[in-house]
Design a protein around this motif. Structure first.
Motif, PDB file in Angstrom:
ATOM      1  N   UNK A  25       0.908  -1.347  -0.174  1.00 29.57           N
ATOM      2  CA  UNK A  25       0.079  -0.005   0.131  1.00 29.57           C
ATOM      3  C   UNK A  25       0.961   1.422  -0.038  1.00 29.57           C
ATOM      4  N   UNK A  26       1.694   1.261   0.780  1.00 30.51           N
ATOM      5  CA  UNK A  26       2.764   2.553   1.103  1.00 30.51           C
ATOM      6  C   UNK A  26       3.444   2.468  -0.289  1.00 30.51           C
ATOM      7  N   UNK A  27       3.819   1.412  -0.959  1.00 28.76           N
ATOM      8  CA  UNK A  27       4.592   1.583  -2.170  1.00 28.76           C
ATOM      9  C   UNK A  27       3.986   2.209  -3.289  1.00 28.76           C
ATOM     10  N   UNK A  28       2.559   2.195  -3.255  1.00 29.84           N
ATOM     11  CA  UNK A  28       1.833   2.686  -4.163  1.00 29.84           C
ATOM     12  C   UNK A  28       1.827   4.349  -3.759  1.00 29.84           C
ATOM     13  N   UNK A  29       1.668   4.944  -2.892  1.00 30.78           N
ATOM     14  CA  UNK A  29       1.745   6.137  -2.312  1.00 30.78           C
ATOM     15  C   UNK A  29       2.339   6.323  -0.839  1.00 30.78           C
ATOM     16  N   UNK A  30       2.979   7.207  -0.396  1.00 27.29           N
ATOM     17  CA  UNK A  30       3.082   7.521   1.110  1.00 27.29           C
ATOM     18  C   UNK A  30       1.675   7.520   1.691  1.00 27.29           C
ATOM     19  N   UNK A  31       1.692   7.079   3.224  1.00 27.71           N
ATOM     20  CA  UNK A  31       0.447   6.916   3.692  1.00 27.71           C
ATOM     21  C   UNK A  31       0.758   7.033   5.050  1.00 27.71           C
ATOM     22  N   UNK A  32      -0.484   7.318   6.027  1.00 32.97           N
ATOM     23  CA  UNK A  32      -0.387   7.410   7.505  1.00 32.97           C
ATOM     24  C   UNK A  32      -1.179   6.062   8.110  1.00 32.97           C
ATOM     25  N   UNK A  33      -1.132   5.886   9.003  1.00 34.08           N
ATOM     26  CA  UNK A  33      -1.652   4.764   9.990  1.00 34.08           C
ATOM     27  C   UNK A  33      -3.329   4.766   9.852  1.00 34.08           C
ATOM     28  N   UNK A  34      -3.946   5.889  10.054  1.00 33.67           N
ATOM     29  CA  UNK A  34      -5.193   5.826  10.127  1.00 33.67           C
ATOM     30  C   UNK A  34      -5.880   5.676   8.689  1.00 33.67           C
ATOM     31  N   UNK A  35      -5.223   5.964   7.404  1.00 28.90           N
ATOM     32  CA  UNK A  35      -5.621   5.668   6.285  1.00 28.90           C
ATOM     33  C   UNK A  35      -5.444   4.535   5.686  1.00 28.90           C
TER      34      UNK A  35
END
Lengths: 106, 106
Positions: A25-35
């Motif tokens: 998921x994070x590889x597709x775009x930077x992301x934070x925990x809640x998302x």
DNA sequence: TGAGATATGTCCTAAAAGGGACATATTGTA
DNA sequence: TACAATATGTCCCTTTTAGGACATATCTCA
């Protein structure tokens, strides 16, 4: 035999290889925990406790698979995670193994 | 970054999706517990306790993924497992999910 | 004949994992 | 203003899993 193996197997993979799915998921775009929590729950149909997620994200950062930057959104702070080279390598290796799994039908 | 992710991930998949790997083995040819144990240990590099394996095989039979026939080899009895249609369907679904996993690189 | 391999099974305890609560802070909406 | 949603974190207790022992029987080879 109209059983829903699809859903069952997806949930098993998500639960047992949760870190890998998060890296993807994070590889597709930077992301934070809640998302990430919301994405996992809608995409994979698995309840994800934040009490399990946040410690996991921290451990993935400690292991060097992720890096984090705090971002301000108004008065709200987000800890945005970005994947590292090591994290990308891990996903790549995972995909290669899956390819072998599929080919080994015999 | 010369780490052996390959071995680590194979072991994780084997441990967490052990039933599926066993179904795949039996799908290639009917097999009994002891042989499965040896195959898993040499192929995947994972120690497999017989105390974990035999109850698992029995539960896979109960669920209808396997059937068993007792075979005599001299005075020795082997419980040979054969995969069922349901078992084959499970593997097929698993492989389809893996294909999606690989394609979803984004 | 004794040891190691083949063959299958159960059971108990220790370790790991999971569920849910406790904790805090901001934003948006009814 | 009160409640739901956003956002991150810890902690404890229960449940589940895992390791290893207990149990039994045959075969092969030294």
């Amino acid at each position: 035999m109209t059983e829903n193996f699809q859903k069952e197997i997806v949930q098993r993979i998500t639960k047992n290889l949760l870190d890998i799915q998060i890296l993807k998921l994070i590889n597709t775009e930077p992301m934070w925990g809640y998302k990430i929590k919301k994405e996992v729950e809608t995409k994979f149909g698995v309840k994800l406790r934040h009490g399990a997620l946040y410690p996991l994200l921290n451990s993935l950062e400690q292991k060097g698979f992720l890096t984090s930057q705090k971002q301000q959104q108004g008065g709200r702070t987000r800890k945005v995670y970005t994947i590292t080279k090591k994290g990308k390598k891990y996903i790549e290796t995972y995909h290669n193994i899956l390819k072998e799994q599929i080919q080994n039908k015999t």
